[in-house]
Design a protein around this motif. Sequence first.
Motif, short mmCIF file in Angstrom:
data_model
loop_
_atom_site.label_atom_id
_atom_site.label_comp_id
_atom_site.label_asym_id
_atom_site.label_seq_id
_atom_site.Cartn_x
_atom_site.Cartn_y
_atom_site.Cartn_z
N LEU A 138 0.80 -1.08 0.02
CA LEU A 138 -0.10 -0.05 -0.12
C LEU A 138 0.91 1.40 0.13
O LEU A 138 0.40 2.51 -0.06
CB LEU A 138 -0.88 0.05 1.17
N SER A 139 2.17 1.06 0.24
CA SER A 139 2.84 2.22 0.28
C SER A 139 3.16 2.91 -0.99
O SER A 139 3.47 4.12 -1.17
CB SER A 139 4.39 1.94 0.70
N ASP A 164 12.37 4.44 15.79
CA ASP A 164 11.39 5.16 15.94
C ASP A 164 10.07 4.99 14.67
O ASP A 164 10.40 4.86 13.70
CB ASP A 164 11.40 6.40 16.11
N ILE A 165 9.00 4.58 15.51
CA ILE A 165 7.90 4.35 14.64
C ILE A 165 6.80 5.60 14.66
O ILE A 165 6.49 5.88 15.76
CB ILE A 165 7.03 3.18 14.94
N LEU A 172 -5.15 4.54 8.88
CA LEU A 172 -6.16 3.94 8.28
C LEU A 172 -5.63 2.86 7.11
O LEU A 172 -6.33 1.86 7.04
CB LEU A 172 -7.02 5.12 7.28
N LEU A 173 -4.38 3.32 6.47
CA LEU A 173 -3.96 2.20 5.53
C LEU A 173 -3.24 1.18 6.06
O LEU A 173 -2.80 0.51 5.34
CB LEU A 173 -3.17 2.98 4.37
N GLY A 174 -3.02 1.34 7.55
CA GLY A 174 -2.27 0.27 7.92
C GLY A 174 -0.87 0.23 7.95
O GLY A 174 -0.10 -0.58 7.68
N LEU A 175 -0.30 1.67 7.54
CA LEU A 175 1.27 1.83 7.21
C LEU A 175 2.01 2.57 8.23
O LEU A 175 1.31 3.19 9.17
CB LEU A 175 1.35 2.75 5.98
N THR A 230 4.22 -2.14 7.08
CA THR A 230 2.67 -2.43 7.17
C THR A 230 3.17 -2.42 9.17
O THR A 230 4.28 -2.31 9.60
CB THR A 230 2.44 -3.97 7.10
N ALA A 231 2.12 -1.94 9.80
CA ALA A 231 2.36 -1.76 11.04
C ALA A 231 2.83 -3.17 11.84
O ALA A 231 3.76 -2.95 12.63
CB ALA A 231 0.99 -1.68 11.89
#
Lengths: 152, 551
Positions: free
Chosen positions: B6-7, B94-95, B103-106, B127-128
């Motif tokens: 999705l990135s 760091d995240i 929302l997109l799970g990124l 992804t998360a």
Amino acid sequence: MNALHPRIRIVWILRSVIGALVLGGAAAGIAVFRSLSLLVPAGLTALFVILGVGHAIMRYRNWRYVVGDDALYLERGVLTQVRTEVPLVRVQHVDSRRSAFERLVGLASTVVYTAGSRGADVTIPGLTPAAASELRQRLKGLAIEADGEDAV
Amino acid sequence: MKLAPLSVPYRALQKAGRLAVTLVFLGSVGTGVGFGGALVAAGVGGAIAVALGYEFAYYRRYRYTFTDDTFDIESGVLNRREREIPYGRIQNVDISRNVVQRLLGLSAIDIETAGGGSTEAAIRYVTAEAATTIQDEIRRRKRGGDQQRADTAATAETANDTEQREQPNSERQAAGDPTEELLFEISPSELALAGVLSFDPRVPGLLFAVFTGSLPFVSPVVPEPEGIATIGVDPTVVWFAVGVVLLAGLVVLSWVVGAISAIVNYWGFRLTRSETELRYERGLLQRYSGTIPFEKIQTLTITDNPLKRQAGYATLAVETAGYAPGQANDRGSEAAVPIADRDRIDELAAEIDGCEPGTFDQPPKRIRRRYLARYLIALVGVTGLLYAASVSVTELTALPWSLPLVGVFLAPIAAHYKWLHRGYRLAADHFVTRNGVWNRETKRVAYHRLQTVIDSRTVFQRRWRVATVVGDTAGSLSLLGNDAAAVDIEIDDAVSLRTTLRERLQASLAARRRQRTTVSAATSTTDEPTAAADESAESDADSRPDDDHHR
């Protein structure tokens, strides 16, 4: 305690004279443009030259450094006197460098870098090229000996 | 491993968005010159297509891998780049995730190492789950790189483990280390307080910039002195009233902005610790989470001001040698406890660095006269400037130039507090300093974290026979010139402090080196848990917070 090479005064004086001339030139430009007397810029230049020469002499007098067993110690400053202890363990790398002015009078500087934020680079000016590279080698050796793994 | 699929659209839209804005702008300008709307639409469409293509290639090319001792990243479409980051050199991971990314799970990941002002590796959008995996994996490998030591520490660790399991209440992160222990979680009332007590000092400056720019638009609103004179009110009073209203508005606005940004920033703040590092999470709109290895912590800063002191609260910041992420647009160090009970802060700080409490050595009392003189000179200067302005500029004749002189009554109080708050302390393992008139800052630097020791005396300080001793560290906030400094202490004290700091630095480094060698010697005899190994494991556990594991 070591003093710097006396010729470093020439470098500092040259620098301040050039700075004074640039400033004086600008002032003279303004004076000519506004058709004022040239006495003021001339006086300003003279004042800056005198201050610069005085500062250079005082600076030379106040500069001292010594490489101790575990730290490099420096003393310097005219208006604000600063004394710095650089533990040799903290030395990241060492440079020796020569600016154009320094080459002119046959001198060199050694710059010691640490990971710190404020005293991150410490410059020892006014060394003969041989002394500068010898100091660099010596600091490098001592830093390695002092176990540089704790550098940060 | 690769980025999140999705990135690709996300990055493409990000990039195309910027381009589209330019094109639309050009189009709106260009319609007069014969640019059609269709052309602009085509341009925007084309930009998106190109960006999509590019980002797809970027995605295809991007690869990160965990090798035995480095974290490798291969990237680049046109310019290829391969980067290897040794685990031992990594300072923090760091995240961060903003609303859209959530929302997109990124997730965006930033990996910091010491040295260099910029982020060492910015992984844009995995992804998360992958993000948490990377964080955990780096932590694991950092420790794994020191497996021998981990073996010795194992006894201590398992003991710790069982202790943890016996307390089912203690919160843990599902994905994290099982030994993770909750150190601090912000309570709603603390969050509210953090908001209430936050005053954003940048707002007045910003407003000033905006208003001076738009002065021509504002000036019609401000009543002209002549106009008022006809009403029969003294113009000075009006000026004064306008000034007071503006000032009050400014304060309220700064305060509201500060409150909102503090709440948004520290929403859901929690700090946990595992065996080797601190982990924080925070943020409402943009979620940040990061890790700070204990061995990389440089300075702890505890800040309070009279309001916070009155209510019994304080702030804690943790600095590492890495560039504090997002510092430019954020509120300082990321791993800061915005506000909490003074006792909780003290406990937490002691838990992190193991520094014991004590009393401070203060500068000599006579120095208060110097501070008072300084304040008075500043006041006189400002008054003089205002007076000069009111005399020389006709529009400003009504200027209340004598207003700053009210400060004469405040100056002695400020001078006294400046002196009162100043001090330094040589703790067993830490150099502690305290400074600040309004915001009182206490900084704690472990001796083995000192870089250089600088002792300086200005002309004025020499007149008062005092000096300033600064313990320079590789911290990040220190870039703003906020090193631990013992200011205005007696010259003799300064000289002995300088020597003491140097000696203690050497001594603590030597002690740590000895410890390392005993530990590695002990681990070479792995089969039998000898008394020596036990002992070293114990001493290891004692000094855990600031222990050097990276070797």
